[in-house]
Design a protein around this motif. Structure first.
Motif: not given
Length: 127
Positions: A107-119
């Motif tokens: 889940v962290s891998a998809f979200l990225g740092r502070k949600g940057e990747d998923i956003n």
């Protein structure tokens, strides 16, 4: 994750907490109970719905009550370890002792740092 074709999927050994198996195809309902009993006790069977009509398909997950039953199913090549269970087990709270198969949180891998990747993905997809 389990439905994805991953030709170079790494060989990852099971842990004693692995109890969920991805099965494709699952036997039909008339044969399912006998088929499952060959491996061991089952806690839950979840058939995935067809995308077209929502009717339960031949694909799904079997959650065995014990690791040994799930391992027997995998060793007989009747199913594969559920990568979804393994990946999401990292999200279980620290109050629960769980042996994790993978070292990082998917889940962290998809979200990225502070949600940057998923956003970024959300914006690119227009969602």
């Amino acid at each position: 994750i389990d439905e994805l074709e991953i030709p170079n999927r790494p060989e990852v050994h099971s842990t004693l907490t692995d109890r969920e198996v991805w099965v494709d195809p699952l036997p039909d309902e008339t044969e399912l109970e006998d088929w499952l009993n060959a491996f061991g006790e089952v806690e839950e069977v979840a058939r995935l719905p067809n995308a077209e009509d929502g009717v339960p398909s031949e694909k799904g997950y079997v959650l065995f009550k014990r690791h040994g039953a799930a391992k027997a199913c995998v060793e007989m090549r009747a199913g594969n370890w559920s990568e979804s269970e393994r990946a999401l087990s990292l999200q279980i709270t620290t109050r629960t002792k769980v042996v994790k198969t993978y070292p990082e949180s998917i889940v962290s891998a998809f979200l990225g740092r502070k949600g940057e990747d998923i956003n970024k993905l959300r914006k690119e997809a227009g969602v």
